[in-house]
Design an enzyme around this catalytic site. Structure first.
Site, PDB file in Angstrom:
ATOM      1  N   HIS A 253      13.810  37.355  21.429  1.00 11.05           N
ATOM      2  CA  HIS A 253      12.933  37.221  22.669  1.00 11.05           C
ATOM      3  C   HIS A 253      11.403  37.248  22.227  1.00 11.05           C
ATOM      4  CE1 HIS A 253      17.126  38.962  23.841  1.00 11.05           C
ATOM      5  NE2 HIS A 253      16.633  38.159  25.109  1.00 11.05           N
TER       6      HIS A 253
ATOM      7  N   ASP B  34      14.097  33.705  23.848  1.00 11.29           N
ATOM      8  CA  ASP B  34      14.278  33.672  25.200  1.00 11.29           C
ATOM      9  C   ASP B  34      13.283  34.592  26.142  1.00 11.29           C
ATOM     10  OD1 ASP B  34      16.505  32.560  24.661  1.00 11.29           O
ATOM     11  OD2 ASP B  34      17.929  33.961  25.910  1.00 11.29           O
TER      12      ASP B  34
HETATM   13 ZN   LIG Z   1      17.357  36.016  29.269  1.00 13.87          ZN
END
Ligand SMILES: [Zn+2]
Length: 257
Positions: A220, A74
């Site tokens: 991430h 993400d």
């Molecule tokens: Zn996010």
């Protein structure tokens, strides 16, 4: 099952019952407050636990007995860390899923092209990832989703089908916005906490201790520790005979709209 609809119906029924009872015998105001508090707690639970499916069904893992898992990244693309992550995925011949932020895609179209060219899936993670995204009105949320889809299409030719809510927070307004444009919400079953954990070994063991077939793993591609740990995470998955695939492959759905 605890859902928004069930919660509202139960709340209305119990409050109505208390009001009716109060007609015959006084009911202490504390009972009304307690029921209201429980209702508010259920809303909080539904908003902050994405895999509760409280406001709308969210795909959080494969329900099949499988050795496949999905690595999902993400908040990118990031010029600092996404290239290293792509290099590692490429050298291991692994395809993953990137939930990109619209405004960052505008800044780094060449990275978005690379993600797509190397066979990864691109999902929508809102345009702004604004801290108060969850409080936006429906039209503003829908516009964030649409604009990000448009940007992805302009760069890659694909329109995202999958949407991951910023911060994993769902609300009734977001549920309506997602439904109105026919996107599919994605959550996760294994949170790596890579935005909090800063030591490589701790991050690797956080994933390693819990991972099992069917998991959707939240990472991430904006975190240095994630880029630095990814090869070790992949080695661990290989040792466990787990096979990383794209989200659409794990869930056997279409990749794009
Ligand atoms: Zn996010």
């Amino acid at each position: 099952m605890l859902t928004y609809k069930n919660s509202v119906v139960t709340f209305v029924l119990v409050i109505s019952a208390l009001l009716a009872l109060n007609f015959f015998t006084p009911v202490h105001v504390g009972w009304f407050l307690l029921v209201t508090l429980l209702f508010l707690l259920s809303l909080f639970y539904g908003s902050y636990f994405i895999n509760s499916g409280f406001y709308l069904p969210v795909e959080c893992r494969s329900v099949k007995n499988t050795t496949d898992v999905a690595l999902t990244f993400d908040d990118g693309p990031s010029a600092l860390t996404t290239p290293k992550i792509l290099d590692i995925l490429q050298s291991n011949n692994i395809r993953a899923t990137f939930f990109c932020i619209g405004k960052k895609m505008q800044q780094h179209p060449e990275l978005v092209q690379r993600i797509d060219r190397e066979g990864h899936l691109i999902g929508n993670h809102s345009f702004s990832h604004h801290f108060f995204f969850d409080l936006f009105p429906k039209d503003k949320m829908r516009s964030e989703l649409r604009v990000t889809n448009d940007i992805t299409r302009e760069i890659t030719g694909h329109t995202p089908y999958w949407f991951r809510p910023p911060y994993g927070v769902t609300t009734p307004v977001l549920a309506k916005a997602i439904r109105s444009i026919g996107m599919k919400p994605a959550g996760w079953s294994l949170r790596s906490y890579d935005t909090v954990i800063k030591e490589q070994n701790r991050l690797v063991s956080k994933v390693s201790e819990k991972v099992k077939g069917g998991d959707i793993i939240l990472l991430h591609d904006t975190e240095r520790v994630t880029a630095d740990s990814l090869q070790l995470i992949i080695n661990d998955l290989k040792n466990k005979k787990l096979n990383p695939v794209r989200l659409d492959e794990l869930l056997n759905t279409k990749a794009y709209a």
